[in-house]
Motif scaffolding. Structure first.
Motif, PDB file in Angstrom:
ATOM      1  N   ARG A  94      22.210  56.858  27.499  1.00 36.25           N
ATOM      2  CA  ARG A  94      21.114  55.898  27.391  1.00 36.25           C
ATOM      3  C   ARG A  94      21.469  54.810  26.385  1.00 36.25           C
ATOM      4  O   ARG A  94      21.253  53.620  26.633  1.00 36.25           O
ATOM      5  N   ALA A  95      21.999  55.218  25.241  1.00 39.64           N
ATOM      6  CA  ALA A  95      22.368  54.243  24.212  1.00 39.64           C
ATOM      7  C   ALA A  95      23.490  53.341  24.694  1.00 39.64           C
ATOM      8  O   ALA A  95      23.445  52.114  24.520  1.00 39.64           O
ATOM      9  N   VAL A  96      24.509  53.932  25.307  1.00 39.10           N
ATOM     10  CA  VAL A  96      25.655  53.149  25.800  1.00 39.10           C
ATOM     11  C   VAL A  96      25.213  52.178  26.888  1.00 39.10           C
ATOM     12  O   VAL A  96      25.689  51.043  26.954  1.00 39.10           O
ATOM     13  N   SER A  97      24.296  52.606  27.741  1.00 39.22           N
ATOM     14  CA  SER A  97      23.855  51.746  28.843  1.00 39.22           C
ATOM     15  C   SER A  97      23.171  50.482  28.327  1.00 39.22           C
ATOM     16  O   SER A  97      23.388  49.384  28.855  1.00 39.22           O
ATOM     17  N   LEU A  98      22.343  50.626  27.289  1.00 42.36           N
ATOM     18  CA  LEU A  98      21.660  49.461  26.721  1.00 42.36           C
ATOM     19  C   LEU A  98      22.658  48.516  26.056  1.00 42.36           C
ATOM     20  O   LEU A  98      22.518  47.290  26.141  1.00 42.36           O
ATOM     21  N   ASP A  99      23.668  49.083  25.400  1.00 42.10           N
ATOM     22  CA  ASP A  99      24.718  48.244  24.825  1.00 42.10           C
ATOM     23  C   ASP A  99      25.504  47.549  25.934  1.00 42.10           C
ATOM     24  O   ASP A  99      25.929  46.404  25.782  1.00 42.10           O
ATOM     25  N   ALA A 100      25.709  48.250  27.049  1.00 40.47           N
ATOM     26  CA  ALA A 100      26.438  47.667  28.175  1.00 40.47           C
ATOM     27  C   ALA A 100      25.703  46.451  28.732  1.00 40.47           C
ATOM     28  O   ALA A 100      26.322  45.466  29.140  1.00 40.47           O
ATOM     29  N   GLY A 101      24.368  46.530  28.740  1.00 38.73           N
ATOM     30  CA  GLY A 101      23.597  45.369  29.187  1.00 38.73           C
ATOM     31  C   GLY A 101      23.743  44.193  28.254  1.00 38.73           C
ATOM     32  O   GLY A 101      23.735  43.036  28.677  1.00 38.73           O
ATOM     33  N   GLY A 102      23.910  44.481  26.964  1.00 36.90           N
ATOM     34  CA  GLY A 102      24.051  43.403  25.980  1.00 36.90           C
ATOM     35  C   GLY A 102      25.414  42.745  26.000  1.00 36.90           C
ATOM     36  O   GLY A 102      25.523  41.520  25.894  1.00 36.90           O
ATOM     37  N   VAL A 103      26.482  43.540  26.137  1.00 39.14           N
ATOM     38  CA  VAL A 103      27.831  42.968  26.058  1.00 39.14           C
ATOM     39  C   VAL A 103      28.182  42.113  27.269  1.00 39.14           C
ATOM     40  O   VAL A 103      29.119  41.311  27.212  1.00 39.14           O
ATOM     41  N   THR A 104      27.445  42.268  28.351  1.00 38.38           N
ATOM     42  CA  THR A 104      27.726  41.432  29.523  1.00 38.38           C
ATOM     43  C   THR A 104      27.161  40.020  29.380  1.00 38.38           C
ATOM     44  O   THR A 104      27.388  39.177  30.248  1.00 38.38           O
ATOM     45  N   THR A 105      26.428  39.770  28.306  1.00 39.64           N
ATOM     46  CA  THR A 105      25.938  38.416  28.050  1.00 39.64           C
ATOM     47  C   THR A 105      26.884  37.727  27.068  1.00 39.64           C
ATOM     48  O   THR A 105      26.456  37.065  26.125  1.00 39.64           O
ATOM     49  N   GLY A 106      28.179  37.904  27.284  1.00 34.96           N
ATOM     50  CA  GLY A 106      29.198  37.354  26.398  1.00 34.96           C
ATOM     51  C   GLY A 106      29.657  35.967  26.811  1.00 34.96           C
ATOM     52  O   GLY A 106      29.199  35.406  27.811  1.00 34.96           O
ATOM     53  N   PRO A 107      30.600  35.394  26.062  1.00 34.06           N
ATOM     54  CA  PRO A 107      31.040  34.009  26.276  1.00 34.06           C
ATOM     55  C   PRO A 107      31.843  33.786  27.545  1.00 34.06           C
ATOM     56  O   PRO A 107      32.028  32.644  27.961  1.00 34.06           O
ATOM     57  N   MET A 108      32.344  34.849  28.167  1.00 31.49           N
ATOM     58  CA  MET A 108      33.087  34.700  29.413  1.00 31.49           C
ATOM     59  C   MET A 108      32.174  34.807  30.622  1.00 31.49           C
ATOM     60  O   MET A 108      32.243  34.003  31.554  1.00 31.49           O
ATOM     61  N   THR A 109      31.278  35.795  30.608  1.00 30.24           N
ATOM     62  CA  THR A 109      30.443  36.083  31.780  1.00 30.24           C
ATOM     63  C   THR A 109      29.304  35.088  31.952  1.00 30.24           C
ATOM     64  O   THR A 109      29.079  34.584  33.062  1.00 30.24           O
ATOM     65  N   VAL A 110      28.591  34.805  30.884  1.00 33.55           N
ATOM     66  CA  VAL A 110      27.387  33.969  30.983  1.00 33.55           C
ATOM     67  C   VAL A 110      27.670  32.563  31.518  1.00 33.55           C
ATOM     68  O   VAL A 110      26.980  32.108  32.433  1.00 33.55           O
ATOM     69  N   PRO A 111      28.650  31.822  30.970  1.00 29.30           N
ATOM     70  CA  PRO A 111      28.877  30.463  31.497  1.00 29.30           C
ATOM     71  C   PRO A 111      29.178  30.442  32.988  1.00 29.30           C
ATOM     72  O   PRO A 111      28.673  29.586  33.714  1.00 29.30           O
ATOM     73  N   PHE A 112      29.989  31.407  33.441  1.00 27.29           N
ATOM     74  CA  PHE A 112      30.341  31.406  34.857  1.00 27.29           C
ATOM     75  C   PHE A 112      29.142  31.742  35.733  1.00 27.29           C
ATOM     76  O   PHE A 112      28.895  31.077  36.743  1.00 27.29           O
ATOM     77  N   ILE A 113      28.387  32.785  35.363  1.00 23.56           N
ATOM     78  CA  ILE A 113      27.260  33.207  36.192  1.00 23.56           C
ATOM     79  C   ILE A 113      26.193  32.121  36.249  1.00 23.56           C
ATOM     80  O   ILE A 113      25.638  31.831  37.318  1.00 23.56           O
ATOM     81  N   LEU A 114      25.894  31.497  35.103  1.00 20.20           N
ATOM     82  CA  LEU A 114      24.895  30.427  35.097  1.00 20.20           C
ATOM     83  C   LEU A 114      25.358  29.233  35.924  1.00 20.20           C
ATOM     84  O   LEU A 114      24.577  28.652  36.684  1.00 20.20           O
ATOM     85  N   ALA A 115      26.634  28.865  35.752  1.00 22.76           N
ATOM     86  CA  ALA A 115      27.152  27.733  36.523  1.00 22.76           C
ATOM     87  C   ALA A 115      27.144  28.033  38.014  1.00 22.76           C
ATOM     88  O   ALA A 115      26.817  27.171  38.840  1.00 22.76           O
ATOM     89  N   LEU A 116      27.497  29.260  38.376  1.00 21.78           N
ATOM     90  CA  LEU A 116      27.469  29.670  39.781  1.00 21.78           C
ATOM     91  C   LEU A 116      26.054  29.585  40.333  1.00 21.78           C
ATOM     92  O   LEU A 116      25.828  29.076  41.440  1.00 21.78           O
ATOM     93  N   GLY A 117      25.081  30.065  39.555  1.00 22.67           N
ATOM     94  CA  GLY A 117      23.687  30.032  40.002  1.00 22.67           C
ATOM     95  C   GLY A 117      23.169  28.620  40.184  1.00 22.67           C
ATOM     96  O   GLY A 117      22.481  28.319  41.166  1.00 22.67           O
ATOM     97  N   VAL A 118      23.479  27.729  39.241  1.00 18.63           N
ATOM     98  CA  VAL A 118      23.050  26.338  39.348  1.00 18.63           C
ATOM     99  C   VAL A 118      23.697  25.680  40.557  1.00 18.63           C
ATOM    100  O   VAL A 118      23.063  24.910  41.283  1.00 18.63           O
ATOM    101  N   GLY A 119      24.991  25.987  40.791  1.00 23.95           N
ATOM    102  CA  GLY A 119      25.683  25.420  41.942  1.00 23.95           C
ATOM    103  C   GLY A 119      25.069  25.859  43.259  1.00 23.95           C
ATOM    104  O   GLY A 119      24.890  25.057  44.177  1.00 23.95           O
ATOM    105  N   VAL A 120      24.735  27.145  43.356  1.00 20.90           N
ATOM    106  CA  VAL A 120      24.110  27.663  44.577  1.00 20.90           C
ATOM    107  C   VAL A 120      22.752  27.019  44.800  1.00 20.90           C
ATOM    108  O   VAL A 120      22.435  26.551  45.906  1.00 20.90           O
ATOM    109  N   SER A 121      21.937  26.961  43.772  1.00 19.56           N
ATOM    110  CA  SER A 121      20.570  26.458  43.901  1.00 19.56           C
ATOM    111  C   SER A 121      20.525  24.954  44.159  1.00 19.56           C
ATOM    112  O   SER A 121      19.608  24.461  44.816  1.00 19.56           O
ATOM    113  N   SER A 122      21.524  24.214  43.659  1.00 16.76           N
ATOM    114  CA  SER A 122      21.523  22.768  43.838  1.00 16.76           C
ATOM    115  C   SER A 122      21.799  22.361  45.274  1.00 16.76           C
ATOM    116  O   SER A 122      21.440  21.252  45.688  1.00 16.76           O
TER     117      SER A 122
END
Length: 229
Positions: A167-195
């Motif tokens: 349970r503890a590791v899973s919550l940390d896993a959710g946090g570490v995926t909001t890092g500097p590599m994953t977030v920019p790409f996912i947000l940019a991908l989402g904006v590109g799809v929606s546009s």
């Protein structure tokens, strides 16, 4: 050039408070000189590394993410859009430094019982599956809160079934995926799809990807705990 100067200033302002605080601790606690020397060398290396890293993110990841989302949306086949969103998110999450740090720590503390590679794969699969669902949500027009409510309901159910350490590791896993590599790409991908998708609101549909993407690894790690348990 203006963007580079802004990135340099941003990194310096981010690292400076920590550096000043440690120097104050050194003056009060008289920490070993060797430790302080290593810290200062580390500060310089981290500052230089972050500058290059963030400049690379702005020059490459944001541009390719938005361009990919726009190009895939024009294909007109939903399954291709979802598949490529899944694959790209998986690869980017595997490369995420924060995920690797967490996996290394869990591997060391568990004595190899939960291997580093296995945890990285499960976390990446969780992100990839839910980014695919986020893209499908935009295509089908499903409200974001419906998916979030269902996802967190499933989180609570699996949390009851999984061992406490997972349970503890899973919550940390959710946090570490909001890092500097994953977030920019996912947000940019989402904006590109929606546009590109006609009749959709880019501001409403282009976001929420990170929220869903961070739920995925929580569920996947809890599921791993149920399997281990």
């Amino acid at each position: 050039m203006k963007d580079i100067k802004g990135t340099v200033l941003e990194v310096v302002l981010a690292v400076l408070p920590v550096t000043v605080f440690v120097l104050i601790l050194q003056a009060v606690l008289r920490l070993p000189s060797l430790v302080m020397a290593q810290f200062l060398i580390g500060v310089v290396m981290v500052t230089i590394g972050l500058i290059f890293f963030l400049v690379g993110i702005h020059l490459g990841m944001l541009q390719i993410g938005e361009a990919t989302g726009s190009a895939l949306s024009r294909v007109g086949r939903v399954w291709i859009l979802v598949l490529f969103g899944f694959l790209f998110s998986f690869v980017v999450t595997v490369a995420e430094p924060d995920v690797r740090v967490l996996a290394t720590q869990v591997d060391a503390i568990s004595g190899g019982a939960i291997s580093k590679d296995l945890l990285i794969i499960f976390v990446a699969l969780g992100v990839a599956i839910f980014v695919g669902l986020a893209i499908l949500r935009v295509v089908l027009g499903v409200p974001l809160y419906h998916l979030l409510l269902a996802s967190y309901a499933l989180v609570f159910i699996l949390a009851v079934l999984a061992p406490a350490e997972f349970r503890a590791v899973s919550l940390d896993a959710g946090g570490v995926t909001t890092g500097p590599m994953t977030v920019p790409f996912i947000l940019a991908l989402g904006v590109g799809v929606s546009s590109v998708l006609g009749g959709r609101s880019t501001s409403a549909d282009g976001f929420g990807y990170v929220a869903l993407g961070s739920v995925g690894p929580i569920l996947s790690v809890l599921l791993l705990g149920v399997i281990y348990g």
